[in-house]
Design an enzyme around this catalytic site. Structure first.
Site, short mmCIF file in Angstrom:
data_model
loop_
_atom_site.label_atom_id
_atom_site.label_comp_id
_atom_site.label_asym_id
_atom_site.label_seq_id
_atom_site.Cartn_x
_atom_site.Cartn_y
_atom_site.Cartn_z
N GLY A 64 3.39 0.38 0.13
CA GLY A 64 3.68 -1.06 0.30
C GLY A 64 2.29 -1.63 0.65
O GLY A 64 1.84 -2.62 -0.12
N ASP A 65 1.25 -0.74 1.47
CA ASP A 65 -0.08 -1.35 1.29
C ASP A 65 -0.70 -1.29 0.02
O ASP A 65 -1.47 -2.21 -0.34
CB ASP A 65 -0.75 -0.41 2.53
CG ASP A 65 -0.25 -0.59 3.89
OD1 ASP A 65 -0.52 -1.44 4.52
OD2 ASP A 65 0.38 0.60 4.31
N SER A 66 -0.47 -0.27 -0.58
CA SER A 66 -1.36 0.05 -1.95
C SER A 66 -1.04 -1.30 -2.88
O SER A 66 -1.56 -1.53 -3.79
CB SER A 66 -1.20 1.34 -2.38
OG SER A 66 -1.55 2.20 -1.63
#
Length: 392
Positions: free
Chosen positions: A164-166
């Site tokens: 999700g962050d990437s």
């Protein structure tokens, strides 16, 4: 130097999404100035395996570090000076934090009308959930990812990396590049609003329209996609191999490789829909065939018959594989604390102006503070005073 060598970026982010966005800019040649809290620095310095952890060496490569306490007026002034001549500002704090620190994007853009501000947050800058705290895993849950990962008889699994962050960092970079292109025509910057949940939502394929139009609900299905066959990980005598023959012509080639060409014309398997209806039966037949052979033998047969197949690669396999080496998918970077350290290379690859790892991650928090403050107009006495008071 990379295609973005004329772009200057200031990163106010921490942990993953914002710093990964800035890493992408740095990999493609941009000058990246990272502002960290004095002494402790970005918590990413402590994340991951290794002693000291090595993840920092990837996410902070090609960056210069400035230590500044953004909760103080003096630290905020340092940030304003560094941002004044910057093309892109990246931040991933909860909405309202920059405004609380007297670093409102509206004010920053008024002082620097060409500034592009990438704002990464859990739920976006608007909407009823905007002020909620949000990490990547929460974005994966809300965006639909987590509900689909794992087996149906167990709770949802996580991928094993902070996807999700990437994704949010990648979309932040994409949005900023689009804004930079538009700035060539208008001369003006703008805000790029990136949420974790929408970054995940963007890769959810037909999840929403399938439900809206047909009432279809995607569910966890383990190692397969329901109705897409054959596409699975199959057991061999010494390991496992993923075979993806879920297209009519390719399946016929797989049947020939198995020594059972008649399967290609079998009404149960001859078409996409038929194979989907008999997915479990077909997977069992293929597993019975692969189980008696080595991974290498099955992989060779798949290559000879032009059937997509692949081994389960771990880090040790990547480091030994000739294709990774030929593509420079993994590069070795000389670091102060770890020596020659292999890590993923710069991607995507450009033919004429490729990016690269020009500098290792800064070891010390604020390693470049003095040099960058001098560039921003601070004299030696002012810098010494800021250091003495713990502002930098």
């Amino acid at each position: 130097m990379g295609p973005l060598s004329d772009i200057r970026v200031v990163e106010l982010g921490q942990l993953i999404a914002g710093p990964f966005c800035a890493q992408l800019f740095g990999d493609l040649g941009a000058t990246v100035v990272k502002i960290e809290p004095p002494e402790a620095g970005d918590p990413m310095r402590q994340w991951g395996a290794g002693d000291p952890p090595v993840w920092w060496e990837v996410i902070a490569r090609n960056k210069r570090s400035v230590a500044a306490d953004l909760r103080s007026a003096e630290g905020q002034e340092i940030a304003r000076r560094l941002i004044a001549g910057t093309d892109v500002l990246i931040e991933n704090f909860r909405p309202g934090t920059l405004e609380k620190w007297n670093l409102s994007p509206a004010d920053l853009c008024a002082a620097n009308p060409r500034l592009i501000v990438v704002r990464v947050s859990g739920y976006g800058q608007t909407g009823p959930y905007s002020t909620r705290a949000g990490f990547g895993g929460i974005g994966e849950a809300m965006g639909g990812w987590r509900a689909l990962v794992g087996t149906p008889d167990r709770p949802p699994s996580r991928l094993g990396v902070s996807i999700g962050d990437s994704l949010a960092g990648t979309y932040g970079c994409l949005g900023a590049l689009a804004a930079l292109h538009e700035r060539e025509k208008s001369g003006r910057g703008q805000i790029v609003d990136v949420s974790l949940f929408e970054s995940v939502l963007q890769v959810m394929e037909g999840l929403v329209p399938e439900y809206a139009a047909a009432g279809h609900v995607r569910t966890r299905s383990g190692s397969i996609l329901k109705g897409i066959a054959p596409s699975n990980v199959y057991p061999c005598s010494d390991g496992e191999l993923l075979i993806a023959a879920n297209q009519d012509a390719i399946f016929r080639r797989l049947a020939a490789a198995m020594g059972q060409p008649e399967l290609g014309d079998d009404p149960r398997f001859a078409t996409h829909n038929a194979r989907g209806q008999h997915q479990n039966l077909l997977d069992g037949m293929i597993a019975d065939w692969t189980r008696g052979q080595s991974v290498a033998a099955v992989e060779k047969l798949m290559e000879d018959h032009a059937v997509p197949a692949g081994r389960m690669f771990a880090a040790r396999d990547m480091l030994a594989d000739p294709h990774f080496a030929a593509r420079e998918a993994i590069v070795t970077v000389e670091t102060e604390r770890h020596g020659a350290l292999p890590m993923q290379g710069v991607f995507p690859r450009l033919s004429r102006t490729p990016g690269g790892v020009r500098a290792p991650a800064p070891v010390a928090v604020g390693a470049d503070t003095e040099a960058l403050l001098r560039e921003a107009g601070y004299d030696a006495a002012a810098i010494a005073d800021l250091k003495q008071r713990g502002i930098v």
